[in-house]
Design an enzyme around this catalytic site. Structure first.
Site, PDB file in Angstrom:
ATOM      1  NE  ARG A 177       5.921   6.969  -4.494  1.00 55.76           N
ATOM      2  CZ  ARG A 177       5.700   7.213  -3.217  1.00 55.76           C
ATOM      3  NH1 ARG A 177       4.520   7.228  -2.466  1.00 55.76           N
ATOM      4  NH2 ARG A 177       7.010   7.237  -2.355  1.00 55.76           N
ATOM      5  CG  ASP A 219      -1.563   3.275   6.659  1.00 54.82           C
ATOM      6  OD1 ASP A 219      -0.603   3.638   7.063  1.00 54.82           O
ATOM      7  OD2 ASP A 219      -1.849   3.654   5.494  1.00 54.82           O
TER       8      ASP A 219
END
Length: 270
Positions: free
Chosen positions: A39, A138
């Protein structure tokens, strides 16, 4: 001759583990090393780095890049009306709502907004557009930007009950072919904000129901307790905390909560 692959060493992984734990409380076990390496390749390419140590130094001294790293490492699978049992419970509680105040829901790990918009579609059908309010938070700023737009792959629409789909979803055309958009009337009822569950967020106010689903699995027990205690400070007495069906907090010493059923807890006292 091709360049050798860029690999994440054990020492470099340990540094990233510490940074992500300190910033987000997330525990990355050894099985996540390959995921982290894959990632972060995009960020390595952005800086034209050939060693993860060089990238880690940027992360340590640049807050914006720390946020970007968190964004890359905290994107998780989600979809509309996930774990339908919980939305059936939400519907049953909302249908009994008699307070003059709007019924309030906090999606505490909102990701790209599917959970918050699922709640909004359901509550809109039960309480009307003035009868509810929803906040989604979030730590990942990238997914919050997607949530605010409310544009999703067309295949995701299949999870939405047909009676809600027809009123709440718009089929994409032209540039947005093979996508669908949440109806503006639903979008305007949901507010998305950046929020770190390791910190108290009392400015959000009090809620009738809080969804804290599919996030506790990333924490150890000590951090889970901190997150749950912080979260329920925003829960009304008599309100409900809902975690994922695959998670459990019954072993945590949180005396304010009573287990009701199927990963649902009621707050009994402040």
């Amino acid at each position: 001759m091709t360049n050798p692959p860029i690999t994440l060493t054990d020492n470099e992984f340990a540094l990233i583990q510490k940074i992500i734990f300190d910033e987000a409380g997330i525990t990355l076990d050894e099985s996540k090393k390959s995921m982290v390496q894959n990632r972060l390749f995009k960020r390595m390419a952005h800086y034209k780095f050939t060693k993860f140590n060089d990238y880690i130094r940027v992360v340590q001294f640049n807050r914006d890049e720390r946020i970007e790293m968190i964004n890359q490492l905290t994107t998780n699978e989600t979809y509309f009306f996930r774990e339908m049992l919980h939305f059936d419970f939400l519907a049953s509680i909302a249908s009994k709502h008699r307070s003059p105040e709007p019924f309030s829901v906090w999606s505490a790990a909102a990701s790209v907004g599917a959970e918050a918009y699922s709640s909004a579609m359901l509550l809109d059908s039960i309480l009307g557009s003035n009868g509810y309010q929803i906040i989604g938070t979030d730590i990942n700023t990238e997914v919050l930007n997607k949530a605010r737009i409310g544009l999703y792959p067309e295949v995701w629409v299949d999870k939405i009950p047909p009676e809600l789909r027809s009123k709440s979803c718009l089929k994409g055309k032209g540039t947005y072919a093979h996508q669908f958009l949440i109806h503006p009337n639903i979008i305007e009822k949901v507010t998305f904000k950046e929020g770190n569950l390791l910190k108290e967020q009392q400015e959000l106010g009090k809620f009738d129901i809080i969804f804290l689903r599919n996030v506790l699995i990333y924490f150890n027990d000590a951090t889970r307790e901190i997150v749950v205690r912080n979260t329920i400070k925003n829960l009304k007495v008599g309100g409900f905390l809902i975690i994922s069906l695959t998670e459990s907090i019954k072993h945590l010493p949180i005396e304010q909560l009573t287990y009701i059923e199927n990963s649902i807890y009621r707050k009994e006292t402040e």
